[in-house]
Design a protein around this motif. Sequence first.
Motif, PDB file in Angstrom:
ATOM      1  N   VAL A  11       2.468  -8.816   6.304  1.00  0.00           N
ATOM      2  CA  VAL A  11       3.173  -9.782   7.171  1.00  0.00           C
ATOM      3  C   VAL A  11       2.233 -10.248   8.281  1.00  0.00           C
ATOM      4  N   LEU A  12       1.576  -9.289   8.932  1.00  0.00           N
ATOM      5  CA  LEU A  12       0.696  -9.644  10.055  1.00  0.00           C
ATOM      6  C   LEU A  12      -0.533 -10.423   9.572  1.00  0.00           C
ATOM      7  N   LEU A  50       0.518 -13.907   8.382  1.00  0.00           N
ATOM      8  CA  LEU A  50       0.880 -14.694   9.575  1.00  0.00           C
ATOM      9  C   LEU A  50      -0.380 -15.223  10.267  1.00  0.00           C
ATOM     10  N   LEU A  60      -1.929 -17.961   8.309  1.00  0.00           N
ATOM     11  CA  LEU A  60      -1.187 -19.225   8.473  1.00  0.00           C
ATOM     12  C   LEU A  60      -1.500 -19.867   9.827  1.00  0.00           C
ATOM     13  N   ILE A  61      -1.655 -19.024  10.852  1.00  0.00           N
ATOM     14  CA  ILE A  61      -2.008 -19.549  12.180  1.00  0.00           C
ATOM     15  C   ILE A  61      -3.380 -20.223  12.104  1.00  0.00           C
TER      16      ILE A  61
END
Lengths: 149, 672
Positions: free
Chosen positions: A91-92, A95, A98-99
Amino acid sequence: MVNVPEKRNKAVAIFSLILSILYFFFGSLEITFWLGFDVTYLSPVTIYSDAFAGFTLIVTSLIFAAGFINLWRNEVRGYSYVLVGLFVASVLGILQFLILVANWTERYVLLNEDFADWTWIDDFRAVIPLWIMSLPLIVPLRSLKMRRV
Amino acid sequence: MMLRTVSPLKVKVALAGNPNVGKSVVFNNLTGARQHVGNWPGVTVEKKEGLCTFEDAKIEVVDLPGIYSLTANSIDEIIARNYIVEEAPDIVVDIVDASNLERNLYLTLQLLELGANVIILLNMMDLAEEKGFKIDTKKLEKLIGVPVVPSVAPKRIGMNELCQKIVETKKKSLTYKKIFKYSKDLEEGIERVRYVLEQYEELSKYNLRWLAIKLLEDDDEVKKLIVKSISNYNAIFSEVEKIKSELEKKYDDLIVAFADERYRIISQIVSQVVTKVQVEEPTLTSMLDEVFTHKYLGIPIFLTLMWAVFQFTFTVAAPISDLFDMIFSSLAEIASTNIKPTWLGSLIGEGIIGGLGFVFVFAPNIFFMFLALSILEDSGYLARAAFNMDKIMYKLGLHGKSFIPLLLGFGCNVPAIMSTRTIDNENDRLITILVNPLMSCSARLPVYVLFAGIFFSAYAGNVIFSMYLLGIVLAVLIALILRKTLFPGRPSYFVMEMPPYMVPTLRSIVVHTWERGSMFIKKAGTIIIAGLVAIWALSNIPYGAPIEESLVGQFGKLLEPIFAPFGWDWRIAVALFFGFIAKEIVIGSLAILYGTGEETLYGPISNALTPLSAYALMAFVLIYVPCIATVGIIKQETGSWKWTLFAIAYELILAYLVAGFIILIGHLIGLA
C-alpha cells in the motif's frame, strides 16, 4: 495450520527481520528529521521531515518484527504478520509510486510552475525500494495454499 | 444478461437477505445502470429500484434492506415485511450465504411463513467450498420446497439461471409456498388464533397463519394492523391472550419458543444437505484477522491505512484537479471578456463558472477519497476497523455501533446521522448524532485542500490528515463530556458480524464511488450554484461600487470584529457565514470575493492569512455549524428542536474556542 519446514520458517523469519530493521531505520530518520535534526546524509534515498510517514514506516517495521518473532519460534501464524506486512508495504510503496507519477504529470504534462524544479529523485522515497525488496515474500506465502474463509 | 426492447411480461421481484450476503452485487448485476435510488415512503431509509430485461420479460427489482429476521425490532425489518405484505411482489429472491447456511435460513423460513413466493439464490458457493462445505442443492430444494439457484455473484455466476427461474415462475404462475410445522402445542395455538381471525372478512387479504404466529409472538406492528383493520379488535386480543397464557404454561417465552422451533427445523434441513470436508489449509480471513484485529497493532495499522487514504486523496488526485482548474479558469476568462453586457459576463464568468470551477476542481479529491474508502469497505476491512475501535469507543462512552456512523461521517454527515438508527439505546444514539458533525465530511475537504495547498504545500496531505484526527479527537471528547453530564450510564454492548475478506470487484467499487461522489456533483449543480449566484449578486449591489461598499461587503464588515482576534478579514467572515448553507460554498464565495483565477485567489489568501491563522481557519471550518442539510437531519432524527439548537450552539462555541486555542498556542511557541 499446515506444517511448513522449519528451515523455511527460519529463512522467512530472517528476511522479515531485515525488512523490519530497514523500515525502522527509515521511519526513525523521517521522525528525527521532523524533530529538527538533519539526518538526510544518512540515507541513500530522499528523506522528508514527515512524522506521519515515519509513523507508518515504524508500524510496518513492527508488523515484520512480529512475523520474525513468531516464525523464529517456528509458529506458522508468523506468516499472518508477513502477509499483512507485505500488504501494508505494498500500500505504502504503490501510493508513493502513484505520487511520483502524479508529480511527473504536473511537471511534464501540465507544466505546472510549482514543479519546475521537480525531479523523480524527490519522490523516490524509502517505501518504494523497501516495497520492491519485500516482494519475494510472495513465494513462501503462495506455498501456504490459503483458503479465503 | 440478454437485452431486448419489447417486453410484454412484467415481473415484480424483491431482493431479500441478511446483511453482507452480496445483495448489492446481485442487484447491480441484474439492473446494471438502470437503477433509481429513493427513500421508502415515510422514512429516510434508502430504497433502490432497478430494471432488468431478460428474454421477453421486464423484471422490476426492488432491493429490500439487509435483515436477519422479520420481527418488528428495527425499521429495516418493518420496511421489508411491509413491502412483501402490502406490495405482494411476484417473487422474493432470498439471497442466502452458502457459507453460513444455518443462520441465513432463519430469514428464509420467516419469508415462507409470511406467504412470500420465494426463490433462493444460494450465493457465495465458492466461499462455502473453500470452508469445506459441500451442499446438495437438489436436496435442499426438495426439503425447503422452493427453487434453489447456486451462485457466485461477483463472478456473475448464477445470474442467468436466476432470471430464467424468475421468468419461468411468472409464466407458469408457479407458487412455492411450503409450510413448516412447529411442535404440536404451538401448532394447536396457531390454529386456534387463525380460527379467530378467519371470522373477520377484513383480514382475508392477509396470510392468516402468519398473522396468528405474529400475534402469539406479541408483535406490535401486527397488533397495530389489527387495530387499523377491525373495529372490534379487543375481542381478538382477548382471545389471543387466553390462548397465549395457556401456551405460556408450557413455554416461558413464546418468542423464544418459536425461534427454537425454527432453528430445530433449520438444523434438520442443514444436517441432510451439508457435508463438511476436513481441510487443513489456513484461511486468508483468519490470517488477516490475526493482525488486523491485533490488540496492539490493529489501531496503528488502521491509522496507517487512513493516512494512506488521505495522501491518495490529496496528492495523487492533484494533477486532475489542476487540469480542471485550468479548464474552468480559461472558460471563466472567455465568458468574462466575451459576453456582453459586462455585468452578464461578470455573472457568468466570475459568479457561475468561476465559483463553480472552484468547487468542481475538488471533485477529483472527493472521488479519490470515496474510491479508497469503497475499496476498504468492500474488502471487509472496515468491519475490522469497527471491531478494533469498539473497546476504545466503549471506554469513551460511545457504543461500538457508533463507529460506522462516525466513519460514514467522513463521506457525508446526512446519511451518517441516518445510519444511527441501528443503535438501539436512545442515549447512545443521541450522543452519536450530536458528535457526528465533528467528523470531517467531504464538503470540508475543498477548504482543507485549498489552504493546505497554499500554506503547507510539501506537507499538505499530513495537514489534512491532522484535521481528520482533530475531528475524531473532538468527537470523542464531546461524547465523553455528554456521557458524563447529559446522558449518564454505560453504553450497551456491541455484537457484530465479520464478513469474510474479499477482493473488491471493479464494478462494485465504481458503483459505490459514483453513488457517493455524484452527490457532490448534484449539490454543486444546485444548492452551491444558487448560493454562489446570491453571493455574486450581493457583492455587485450597488453595481459598479467597490466590493467593500457592496451589500456583502457591509455585512462582512459587521461580522469582521468577531473574527478579528484570529486575523481573518471580512471576506472570510462572509464565506464562513454562507458556508452554513453548504461547506463547499466557503471556497466558491472566497473566489467571488477575491476575484476568480488561481493567481487572484492564491495571492490574496496568502497575503491575508499566515500559516497559523490558516490552520485555525481550517479547524474552524471543521467544527462550526454543520450545513443546513445536516441541521435538518438532526432535527428529523432527534425529533427535537432542543437537541438541534444544542448541536448548532455547542459547535459554534467549540469552533471559536479551538481556533482561538490554536492561535494562542501558535503565538506562545513562536509560530505566529
